[in-house]
Design an enzyme around this catalytic site. Structure first.
Site, PDB file in Angstrom:
ATOM      1  N   CYS A   1      43.826  34.994  44.137  1.00  0.00           N
ATOM      2  CA  CYS A   1      43.198  34.222  43.349  1.00  0.00           C
ATOM      3  C   CYS A   1      42.879  33.082  44.650  1.00  0.00           C
ATOM      4  O   CYS A   1      42.114  33.802  46.101  1.00  0.00           O
ATOM      5  CB  CYS A   1      42.592  33.954  42.604  1.00  0.00           C
ATOM      6  SG  CYS A   1      41.440  33.612  41.819  1.00  0.00           S
TER       7      CYS A   1
ATOM      8  N   HIS B   1      45.224  37.720  38.952  1.00  0.00           N
ATOM      9  CA  HIS B   1      46.713  37.461  39.086  1.00  0.00           C
ATOM     10  C   HIS B   1      47.267  38.191  38.407  1.00  0.00           C
ATOM     11  O   HIS B   1      47.533  38.243  37.092  1.00  0.00           O
ATOM     12  CB  HIS B   1      45.581  36.226  37.898  1.00  0.00           C
ATOM     13  CG  HIS B   1      44.888  35.282  38.332  1.00  0.00           C
ATOM     14  ND1 HIS B   1      45.335  34.008  38.325  1.00  0.00           N
ATOM     15  CD2 HIS B   1      44.042  34.987  38.385  1.00  0.00           C
ATOM     16  CE1 HIS B   1      44.875  32.762  39.120  1.00  0.00           C
ATOM     17  NE2 HIS B   1      43.544  33.944  38.864  1.00  0.00           N
TER      18      HIS B   1
ATOM     19  N   GLU C   1      50.071  37.518  37.717  1.00  0.00           N
ATOM     20  CA  GLU C   1      50.880  36.628  36.899  1.00  0.00           C
ATOM     21  C   GLU C   1      51.038  36.017  35.781  1.00  0.00           C
ATOM     22  O   GLU C   1      52.037  35.744  34.532  1.00  0.00           O
ATOM     23  CB  GLU C   1      51.009  35.171  37.836  1.00  0.00           C
ATOM     24  CG  GLU C   1      50.778  34.271  37.973  1.00  0.00           C
ATOM     25  CD  GLU C   1      48.802  34.454  38.111  1.00  0.00           C
ATOM     26  OE1 GLU C   1      48.835  35.789  39.001  1.00  0.00           O
ATOM     27  OE2 GLU C   1      48.310  33.491  38.452  1.00  0.00           O
TER      28      GLU C   1
HETATM   29  N1  LIG Z   1      41.739  32.017  39.318  1.00  0.00           N
HETATM   30  C1  LIG Z   1      41.550  31.270  40.784  1.00  0.00           C
HETATM   31  O1  LIG Z   1      42.252  30.635  41.178  1.00  0.00           O
HETATM   32  C2  LIG Z   1      40.125  30.544  41.539  1.00  0.00           C
HETATM   33  C3  LIG Z   1      40.093  30.516  42.499  1.00  0.00           C
HETATM   34  C4  LIG Z   1      38.816  29.397  42.706  1.00  0.00           C
HETATM   35  N2  LIG Z   1      37.688  30.040  42.010  1.00  0.00           N
HETATM   36  C5  LIG Z   1      38.448  29.131  43.988  1.00  0.00           C
HETATM   37  O2  LIG Z   1      37.799  28.582  44.955  1.00  0.00           O
HETATM   38  O3  LIG Z   1      39.713  28.442  44.457  1.00  0.00           O
END
Ligand SMILES: NC(=O)CC[C@H](N)C(=O)O
Length: 208
Positions: free
Chosen positions: A68, A186, A188
């Protein structure tokens, strides 16, 4: 959560996962997982703690998995960066859009079929929280080829992206480029440790 998942793995070589907050801690690692959170903040904290340049060097020689926000940091370029720009590690030759599926309320879970994963007939539940969207894969012949590991099935695309073709890069949610791994969701946050096993086995242990 990543540390706990790595420690749950039952491999013949038992990996030890430490939390990395300093260049000294990074220096003893054979691989690195950059977690989710907020990519601009992660980059800022990395700079403040003197980790940004060591991280840029680390990705050139060692395996890294970004989930992410971590995936955003690994990208070559980002769309939708905050005012003032966004530091990137540029380890994987893709461009990515922050928050490409919409806001926090548009978070979602989707069963994914993942290429090369153990027990591949059992779907992996992808948890997407303000996730980034892959926009483009580099087509430069000098780059290590990108291997797509998972895509969002067309019928399960969230409203923001409905109507996309199956082969559109935006449907890609997990990929590998050489020793690096990227997931826009994610792993995890689920009890399923197959991605952690994949990273440790195929990206880290195979390179040391
Ligand atoms: N769940 C997340 O890691 C979100 C990432 C977040 N939207 C970003 O731009 O960094």
């Amino acid at each position: 959560e990543h540390q706990a998942a790595v420690h749950r793995l039952s491999l013949t070589i038992r990996p030890v996962a430490i939390l990395v907050r300093t260049p000294e801690e990074l220096a003893i690692c054979d691989g690195l997982i950059i977690p989710g959170g907020e990519s601009t903040t992660i980059a800022l904290l990395a700079r403040l703690s003197g980790l940004l340049d060591p991280l840029k060097e680390f990705v050139k020689i060692k395996p890294v998995w970004g989930t992410c926000a971590g995936a955003i940091l690994l990208a070559q370029s980002v769309i939708g960066a905050k005012k003032g720009g966004q530091e990137l590690l540029q380890a994987i030759s893709i461009s990515i859009a922050r928050n490409g599926w919409g806001s926090q309320v548009e978070s979602f879970e989707v069963p994914l079929s993942v290429e090369g994963m153990k027990d591949s007939e059992t779907p992996f539940i992808g948890v997407f929280i303000r996730a980034p969207v892959v926009l483009e894969l580099s087509s430069s012949p000098e780059d290590t080829p990108i291997q797509v590991l998972a895509r969002l099935p067309a019928e399960l695309l969230p409203p923001a992206l409905s109507g996309l073709d199956d082969s559109d890069p935006k449907t890609i949610v997990a990929l590998r480029q050489g020793r690096h791994l990227l997931t826009t969701f994610h792993p995890e946050l689920t009890p399923d440790d197959r991605f952690h096993e994949y990273f440790v086995r195929h990206c880290v242990l195979s390179t040391i």
